[in-house]
Design an enzyme around this catalytic site. Structure first.
Site, short mmCIF file in Angstrom:
data_model
loop_
_atom_site.label_atom_id
_atom_site.label_comp_id
_atom_site.label_asym_id
_atom_site.label_seq_id
_atom_site.Cartn_x
_atom_site.Cartn_y
_atom_site.Cartn_z
N TYR A 475 5.69 -6.27 -0.92
CA TYR A 475 5.85 -5.10 -2.04
C TYR A 475 6.93 -4.50 -1.59
O TYR A 475 7.10 -3.27 -1.76
CB TYR A 475 4.56 -4.20 -2.20
CG TYR A 475 3.35 -5.07 -2.58
CD1 TYR A 475 3.28 -6.20 -3.42
CD2 TYR A 475 2.13 -4.59 -2.17
CE1 TYR A 475 2.16 -6.78 -3.53
CE2 TYR A 475 1.21 -5.23 -2.43
CZ TYR A 475 0.96 -6.36 -3.26
OH TYR A 475 -0.25 -6.92 -3.54
N HIS A 476 8.05 -5.09 -1.08
CA HIS A 476 9.36 -4.41 -0.69
C HIS A 476 10.77 -5.07 -1.43
O HIS A 476 11.63 -5.68 -0.77
CB HIS A 476 9.66 -4.70 0.94
CG HIS A 476 8.42 -4.29 1.61
ND1 HIS A 476 8.16 -4.47 2.91
CD2 HIS A 476 7.54 -3.28 1.34
CE1 HIS A 476 7.19 -3.71 3.46
NE2 HIS A 476 6.78 -3.23 2.48
N PRO A 477 10.51 -5.24 -2.72
CA PRO A 477 11.75 -5.96 -3.17
C PRO A 477 12.84 -4.65 -3.25
O PRO A 477 12.69 -3.45 -3.18
CB PRO A 477 11.03 -5.92 -4.98
CG PRO A 477 10.14 -4.93 -5.06
CD PRO A 477 9.46 -5.00 -3.64
#
Length: 558
Positions: A475-477
């Protein structure tokens, strides 16, 4: 020309998105009472106990009310899975639904940004802004902040598995570090969390709420922006909607519009406004206003998997997962803001290099004293522990693009996870190096069988198949409005959109390359630094604090 509503007043600054960056900007820009600031947020209030109690993190992360809940297009190198891409839809944005891990990244990440054209974003340039943002329970020093709005707390590490994991990393030949956000990131040691006195330290709590009493700051929730109004090369206003799109409004801006809606929604809004690849916009019936082909490109993320091990002593968090135990944890937290409810449980971790020749860590560990998935599901049938592990600097690149001109339709997202062979090599190394660490003496009293990937998963092909089937986004776009000076860059080093006036992007989408670790802390730093640029303030004095780099990296992996 636009048909402005009668009586519409103008703001000096309009910030779109009350997330990790937007709340910071709202506080900093409204500090001067002469600046009239409007902050727009599509979501609502963050008052839910499940947001504020750190250990309940999996609930808001998987609740549609607080989450845009995007899904990717079928990922071609991940067995065509449509993968979950949560983004915050609430005051505080993703800082209100994330895992609260506070990691700044490696100094060499920022040295790379500056070398690639992001002038003024070297480690020495950004470190003072990390410090300005932070109050660390460790106290302020040459690296850490002691008086900032955002509280970074070091976990108590009461469960013996935490220290056993750190000891195992050292026994495997890696270094120890007492502060991953200080002189030395590389190694194993305690991790910090954005928690203050047992409560989630989102940017809504840390920055926005203390500023809400200001007469010059207006916050509008339940508000979705659909188009930036651009006239003669300048952003002059915004079209937004309330009541689930039934009511449409236009608002003028005197100085600047700042997009802080994140790596999915910021490029979406630019494209809806006619800013992007002109031919693609024309095909959707959107009039191109400014041809900027890099919009939506350069999408990056961290992919991770869970190496899960049985724990033969009944000391893991498994005992706390039954309904009665959860109830008691919740009651204690509501009464005291203490106990297991006051932590994200990621209290130790590590950063290592996967192979000889890698200059700074390219694998991250989050250690958890229970065997379960990030969403709280798929609990192993008993006591266990696990490491979340994955590569830090993927060479795979994806993009975000519009499916239609309808602002209500989610954009298409494709990360192209594992499309580069180097990424597959790093994932194989992640599994094998983790198994080696788990095999060390310090974990011997606790270690049982391997739950996942499972002892049958040994060959390169086996590991590749497991990754395709089971790996998940961390969850690190980021990266879809890349900062730089070349033709594919979207914003310049001042965060201004190339070729337009009065328009900036300030969020993780402007990262040229992903940082080594979790992205919330760097995103807050970006907003702190951008606030000075927007206000015309002098930049903070550049730090000359040294940073660690393995001297023998070209001849040794550890």
């Amino acid at each position: 020309m636009e048909n402005w509503r009668v009586g519409t007043h103008a703001f000096d600054y309009i910030i779109v998105g009350a997330g990790s960056a937007g709340c910071v900007l709202a506080e900093r820009l409204s500090k001067n009472p002469e600046n009239r600031v409007l902050l727009l947020e599509a979501g609502g209030r963050d008052s839910s106990i499940f947001i504020q109690m750190p250990s309940a993190l999996s609930i808001p992360m998987n609740t549609r009310k607080y989450n845009w809940a995007y899904n990717t297009e079928p990922e071609p190198y991940m067995d065509d899975r449509r993968m979950h891409c949560p983004r915050g839809k609430v005051l505080g944005g993703s800082s209100s639904i994330n895992g609260m891990v506070y990691v700044r990244g490696n100094a060499l990440d920022y040295e790379g940004w500056a070398a690639d054209g992001a002038t003024g974003w070297s480690y020495g340039d950004v470190l003072p802004y990390f410090q300005r943002a932070e109050t660390s329970t460790r106290g302020g020093d040459d690296y850490r902040g002691g008086e900032g709005p955002l509280h970074a707390t070091t976990g108590k590490r009461e469960n013996p598995l935490y220290q056993a994991f750190v000891d195992a990393g050292v026994q495997a030949g890696y270094g120890a570090t007492q502060d991953m956000n200080g002189l030395r990131q590389e190694g194993f040691g305690p991790m910090d969390m954005t928690v203050r006195k047992g409560v989630r330290a989102s940017t809504a709590n840390a920055y926005l709420k203390p500023a809400l009493q200001r007469h010059n700051l207006e916050v509008a929730t339940g508000t979705v922006a659909s188009r930036i109004i651009i006239e003669e090369g300048r952003a002059v206003g915004l079209v937004y909607h309330q009541d689930k799109g039934r009511s449409e409004y236009r608002v003028r801006v005197n100085r600047e519009i700042i997009l802080s809606t994140g790596p999915i929604a910021s490029p979406k809004l630019l494209m809806l406004s006619g800013v992007g690849e002109a031919s693609e916009l024309s095909d959707l019936g959107i009039e191109p206003v400014h041809n900027l082909p890099g919009v939506g490109k350069n999408l990056q993320d961290h992919l991770e998997l869970y190496v899960q091990q049985e724990c033969v002593q009944p000391i893991s968090l498994y005992s706390s997962l039954n309904p009665m135990a959860k109830l008691m944890i919740g009651v204690r937290w509501m009464l005291t803001h203490g106990g297991l409810g006051a932590t994200n449980h990621f209290e130790t971790g590590g950063f290592i290099r996967s192979r000889t020749g890698v200059a700074w860590p390219d694998i991250q560990y989050h250690f958890l004293p229970v065997a379960m998935s990030y969403d709280g599901n798929a609990v192993a049938g008993g006591h266990g522990f696990q490491a979340h592990v994955g590569p830090m600097r993927s060479k795979s690149r994806g993009r975000v693009w519009l499916k239609s001109a309808d602002f209500n339709e989610d954009p298409a997202i494709q990360f192209n996870y594992m499309s580069h062979e180097d990424d597959r090599c790093e994932m194989r190394a992640s599994v094998r190096l983790t198994r080696e660490i788990f095999a060390q003496e310090s974990l011997a009293p606790y270690r049982g069988k391997e739950f996942a990937p499972g002892e049958h998963v040994q060959s390169d092909d086996d590991i590749d198949a497991f990754v395709r089937q089971k790996a998940e986004s961390a969850y690190h776009p980021c990266g879809t409005c890349r900062m730089g000076t070349d033709a594919q860059a979207v914003v310049d080093p001042e965060t201004k959109v190339h070729g337009l006036e009065g328009l900036r992007v300030v969020d993780s989408s402007i990262m040229p390359t992903i940082t080594t670790g979790n992205l919330n802390a760097p995103t807050i730093m970006i907003a702190e630094k951008a606030a000075d640029m927007i206000l015309g303030n002098p930049t903070l004095k550049k730090s000359d604090a040294p940073y660690y780099k393995a001297e023998d990296y070209d001849t040794a992996q550890r």
